[in-house]
Design an enzyme around this catalytic site. Structure first.
Site, PDB file in Angstrom:
ATOM      1  N   CYS A  22      73.875 -70.868 -25.437  1.00 36.19           N
ATOM      2  CA  CYS A  22      72.879 -69.930 -24.967  1.00 36.19           C
ATOM      3  C   CYS A  22      73.235 -68.405 -25.706  1.00 36.19           C
ATOM      4  CB  CYS A  22      72.792 -69.634 -23.423  1.00 36.19           C
ATOM      5  SG  CYS A  22      72.480 -71.087 -22.387  1.00 36.19           S
ATOM      6  N   CYS A  42      77.728 -70.176 -21.234  1.00 29.84           N
ATOM      7  CA  CYS A  42      77.271 -71.199 -22.015  1.00 29.84           C
ATOM      8  C   CYS A  42      77.299 -70.525 -23.504  1.00 29.84           C
ATOM      9  CB  CYS A  42      75.882 -71.647 -21.789  1.00 29.84           C
ATOM     10  SG  CYS A  42      74.965 -72.775 -22.826  1.00 29.84           S
TER      11      CYS A  42
END
Length: 132
Positions: A50, A47
């Site tokens: 993230c 991600c």
């Protein structure tokens, strides 16, 4: 103040969450951070949000003047997370729609949250930390 962390996966989340609440009952601030799993070969998350948010969140929590406890909950790989029936997506306590999600947890409830699109914004993290 030192940042105290615990980690959980989808499979052990409930057990670790209960332990987190019990062991950190005296902590001033408690946060849950829902993250995508990391690729073991690169140590980077699948991600991109993230990867951007994590260092900012850790820096802000570590620099807090209060005792801070953080439960990092890893939601799985991309395919697992994309499933609309993912346990943390349908959990009525959290109602996750994206990662990363940073939640301030007090008295068995959410008292503040930053969703994926804002979890990296320093001033918003500061606001979440300062909320009374």
């Amino acid at each position: 103040m030192p940042l105290k962390t615990m980690d959980a996966t989808v499979s052990d989340f409930e057990r670790v969450f209960e332990k987190f609440k019990l062991e950190n009952s005296g902590s001033n601030l408690k946060f849950l951070l829902f993250l995508a799993d990391k690729d073991p070969s690169t140590s980077r998350s699948w991600c991109p949000d993230c990867n951007v948010a994590e260092p900012v969140i850790y820096e802000k929590l570590e620099s807090s003047q209060s005792d801070v406890a953080l439960l990092r909950a890893y939601v799985g790989d991309r395919t697992t997370w994309r499933n609309r029936g993912h346990p943390l997506r349908v959990d009525p306590r959290f109602k996750l729609s994206g990662v990363p999600t940073l939640i301030r947890w007090e008295n068995e409830t959410i008292t503040g949250r930053l969703e994926d699109h804002e979890a990296h914004v320093s001033r918003k993290i500061d606001s979440l930390l300062a909320r009374d």
